[in-house]
Scaffold this motif. Structure first.
Motif: not given
Length: 171
Positions: A143-151
């Motif tokens: 739910a908090g995302g991944t480094p790639q998705s948040v970026a």
């Protein structure tokens, strides 16, 4: 059209008001994991009439707290104040939910902070275990995302998620 639930406890003169929307991480794609949480978090980072600092100062002046975020099934905005400050708190709460600005600088700062938190978390065995367990057991992305998705999250993504998933729950 909102459902209102009241739980009364007269021993403490505090009031917590929470708006709970039905759109959480389950409404986002894996490629944009973290979008629900970032969108909800951006609500307290400035409106068309108040900056993030003005929101924080106004809530602090009331002696209260304000918080927003998202989990798997829902998004929320919560404000807590003493019972004699409810009217002022409701004005702030409605402003952040109905008139967010989604300022690019605030989004960039929030993404940086989120990425820093993810970088730390992904070095913790318990966080990795939770991610794997959620993916394996429930087919859920974090739910908090991944480094790639948040970026990859853009201001346009946030505005579209707000319009389709968040605002529709509260209007």
């Amino acid at each position: 059209g909102l459902t209102v639930a009241v739980v009364e406890k007269n021993a403490v003169p505090l009031v917590t008001i929470q708006l709970l929307g039905k759109s959480g991480a389950s409404a986002e794609t894996l490629e944009k994991a973290g979008l629900a949480d970032i969108t909800a978090s951006m609500l307290t980072k400035g409106t068309t009439t108040r900056t993030a600092t003005q929101i924080a100062e106004a809530v602090e002046f009331l002696g209260g707290t304000i918080n927003s975020g998202a989990g798997w099934n829902s998004s929320f905005v919560t404000i807590t104040v003493t019972s004699d400050k409810v009217d002022q708190a409701m004005a702030i709460l409605s402003d952040v939910v109905l008139h967010p600005k989604f300022d690019q600088k605030e989004l960039d700062l929030l993404k940086t902070q989120t990425l820093d938190g993810l970088t730390f978390s992904l070095k913790q065995p318990s966080a990795i275990a939770n991610y794997v367990a959620s993916k394996y057991s429930f087919g859920e992305h974090p739910a908090g995302g991944t480094p790639q998705s948040v970026a990859s999250i853009t201001k346009d993504d946030v505005e579209k998620f707000y319009q389709k998933g968040f605002l529709a729950d509260f209007s």
